[in-house]
Design an enzyme around this catalytic site. Structure first.
Site, PDB file in Angstrom:
ATOM      1  N   HIS A 118       0.870  -1.185   0.000  1.00  0.00           N
ATOM      2  CA  HIS A 118       0.000   0.000   0.000  1.00  0.00           C
ATOM      3  C   HIS A 118       0.907   1.234   0.000  1.00  0.00           C
ATOM      4  O   HIS A 118       1.003   1.954   0.985  1.00  0.00           O
ATOM      5  CB  HIS A 118      -0.951  -0.015   1.197  1.00  0.00           C
ATOM      6  CG  HIS A 118      -2.233  -0.700   0.889  1.00  0.00           C
ATOM      7  ND1 HIS A 118      -3.145  -0.176  -0.002  1.00  0.00           N
ATOM      8  CD2 HIS A 118      -2.745  -1.879   1.300  1.00  0.00           C
ATOM      9  CE1 HIS A 118      -4.181  -0.992  -0.101  1.00  0.00           C
ATOM     10  NE2 HIS A 118      -3.963  -2.043   0.661  1.00  0.00           N
ATOM     11  N   ASP A 123      -4.692   1.941   2.033  1.00  0.00           N
ATOM     12  CA  ASP A 123      -5.078   1.202   3.247  1.00  0.00           C
ATOM     13  C   ASP A 123      -5.641   2.164   4.280  1.00  0.00           C
ATOM     14  O   ASP A 123      -6.647   1.884   4.939  1.00  0.00           O
ATOM     15  CB  ASP A 123      -3.867   0.432   3.818  1.00  0.00           C
ATOM     16  CG  ASP A 123      -2.628   1.313   3.995  1.00  0.00           C
ATOM     17  OD1 ASP A 123      -2.529   2.373   3.342  1.00  0.00           O
ATOM     18  OD2 ASP A 123      -1.742   0.937   4.781  1.00  0.00           O
ATOM     19  N   TYR A 321      -7.440   9.586 -16.945  1.00  0.00           N
ATOM     20  CA  TYR A 321      -8.266  10.260 -15.951  1.00  0.00           C
ATOM     21  C   TYR A 321      -8.474  11.722 -16.334  1.00  0.00           C
ATOM     22  O   TYR A 321      -7.611  12.352 -16.927  1.00  0.00           O
ATOM     23  CB  TYR A 321      -7.613  10.181 -14.571  1.00  0.00           C
ATOM     24  CG  TYR A 321      -7.486   8.765 -14.045  1.00  0.00           C
ATOM     25  CD1 TYR A 321      -8.124   7.701 -14.679  1.00  0.00           C
ATOM     26  CD2 TYR A 321      -6.733   8.494 -12.914  1.00  0.00           C
ATOM     27  CE1 TYR A 321      -8.020   6.413 -14.200  1.00  0.00           C
ATOM     28  CE2 TYR A 321      -6.614   7.207 -12.418  1.00  0.00           C
ATOM     29  CZ  TYR A 321      -7.256   6.161 -13.076  1.00  0.00           C
ATOM     30  OH  TYR A 321      -7.139   4.887 -12.597  1.00  0.00           O
ATOM     31  N   GLU A 397      -0.044   7.092  11.701  1.00  0.00           N
ATOM     32  CA  GLU A 397      -1.441   6.699  11.987  1.00  0.00           C
ATOM     33  C   GLU A 397      -2.209   7.764  12.758  1.00  0.00           C
ATOM     34  O   GLU A 397      -3.435   7.690  12.857  1.00  0.00           O
ATOM     35  CB  GLU A 397      -1.451   5.364  12.731  1.00  0.00           C
ATOM     36  CG  GLU A 397      -1.060   4.214  11.821  1.00  0.00           C
ATOM     37  CD  GLU A 397      -0.845   2.906  12.554  1.00  0.00           C
ATOM     38  OE1 GLU A 397      -0.574   2.948  13.776  1.00  0.00           O
ATOM     39  OE2 GLU A 397      -0.942   1.853  11.911  1.00  0.00           O
TER      40      GLU A 397
END
Ligand SMILES: [Zn+2]
Ligand SMILES: [Zn+2]
Length: 420
Positions: A118, A123, A321, A397
């Site tokens: 990831h 994630d 895109y 995190e």
């Protein structure tokens, strides 16, 4: 959208619920990080997502765009529909970050063995949106409308000739029934410290188109070039010619753009002029008009240079895109919400990015707002932080609960705010 809010009754309960769910968001993120899956192969990840949404009493549709999951949370009161999007796919990158939950997954990519990681932080996006679902499900009675959760596969592009990503999610009805009125999404970035949220009104990320050129000359001995037509010399001129598009043909005061040739293939021996040369490249633009101009210039310059050298050109441009364009009115409404979540001084305007995101396709259907979430620990030097897609990307995190709060507050606020 001209009713700026300074307080919102759901701010405090959302903040409390986001704090409560934080340990589980971290656990989901680590679990997903340790089990990364490539685009259109997010089988385990989407099963985890679907099971979680069901446990919250959210209606779930699976196998949207292969492995996507769409959740529908109907609030206690009638109202509009807001969509929140997270991408779930990982990249063929071998992880170099030393974490207890480091990925050791391996795969075959372009015929070569490599790791899966990831490395773009999807994630974190998936875990954040799972947390948002839990927060908003706990407040469903107070929601005046419906929240749709779009867990999307293959943002990085589908493998081979497969279809996938946001475009396929939309084709398969993720924005209909119930019909979505606005869409929000986020992306973690190591360019900013944890705690910072970044946004930009209007064009924020570039369109991305693939260019393929086949130049057919006439094969001959390298010692007798006059007896053939040399596609290597023609190809070299084409590479240089294409560089004049941005520097000589476009109004660069309007928007920047990029034309890059990344592949130049042809020939196999010092003294043989080959029949054919292949060039491949990428085109980035921030304006639809300029994007079209570039395509036309690429075709004309390539064909005319080839003709001048006695070669034939086959130019193929594959639209990728679209430009990520944040709706200005929705942005004006969203920024005060982000400031309530992160604090005034932690929300800032970011530079344009020449990278692309298929969030742009949702923004073509309804107004959308895409923002960045800083994920580099504040004590680290931003200049040396590994970028997204690096085998050394590190996601702090501590950014996760902020992402949960931001998306949950935007969704609940939008249902109650501009439409109240
Ligand atoms: Zn990426
Ligand atoms: Zn990404």
């Amino acid at each position: 959208m001209d009713r700026p809010e300074t307080t919102f009754p759901l701010d405090a309960p959302i903040a409390a619920a986001a704090r409560a769910v934080e340990p589980r968001v971290v656990a989901w993120r680590r679990d997903i990080h340790q089990h990364p899956e490539l685009g259109n192969r997010e089988v385990r990840t989407s099963a985890l997502v679907a099971q979680h949404l069901r446990s919250l009493g959210i209606e779930v549709r699976e196998k949207v765009a292969h492995t996507g999951v769409v959740g529908v949370l109907r609030g206690g009161r009638p109202g509009p529909v807001v969509a929140l999007r997270a991408d779930m796919d990982a990249l063929p990158v071998t992880e170099e970050v030393d974490l207890p939950f480091k990925s050791t997954v391996r795969t075959e990519w372009n015929g070569m063995s490599c790791g899966v990681m990831h490395a773009c932080g999807h994630d974190a996006h998936t875990a954040i949106l799972m947390g948002v679902a839990e927060v908003l499900a706990g407040l469903r009675d107070r929601l005046p409308g419906t929240v749709k959760f779009l867990f999307q596969p293959a943002e990085e592009g589908a493998p081979g000739d497969e279809e996938g990503g946001a475009r396929l999610m939309i084709e398969q009805g993720c924005m209909d029934d119930p019909k979505v009125g606005a869409v929000f999404g986020l992306h973690v970035t190591s360019n900013h410290p944890t705690g910072m949220l970044g946004y930009r009104s209007g064009a924020m990320m570039a369109s991305s188109d693939e260019l393929r050129v086949f130049l057919r000359g006439v094969q001959t001995h390298g010692a007798m070039p006059w007896r053939g037509a040399d596609p290597i010399v023609v190809g070299s001129q084409v590479v240089v010619g294409l560089q004049t598009i941005v520097s000589r043909r476009l109004d660069i005061t309007h928007e920047p753009s990029v034309v890059t040739i990344g592949v130049f293939q042809g020939g196999n021996r010092v003294n043989i002029i080959p029949d054919e040369v292949k060039l491949e490249g990428t085109i980035r633009a921030f304006d639809e008009g300029q994007r079209g101009e570039i395509h036309a210039h690429v075709k004309r310059i390539t064909e005319m240079i080839a003709a001048a050298g006695g070669a034939k050109a086959d130019v193929r441009i594959r639209r990728g895109y679209d430009v990520v364009v944040n709706d200005p009115a929705l942005t004006d409404w969203s920024v005060p919400v982000l400031k309530r979540v992160a604090g005034d001084s932690n929300v800032g305007i970011v530079d344009k990015v020449c990278g692309a995101e298929d969030f742009s396709f949702y923004q073509k259907v309804v107004p959308g707002f895409f923002f960045r979430v800083g994920c580099t620990p504040p004590d680290r030097d931003l200049r040396t932080a590994a970028p997204n897609h690096s085998p050394r990307l590190f996601v702090d995190e501590a950014c996760l609960p902020q992402g949960v709060r931001a998306l949950a507050t935007l969704a609940a606020g939008w249902l109650s705010g501009p439409h109240a």
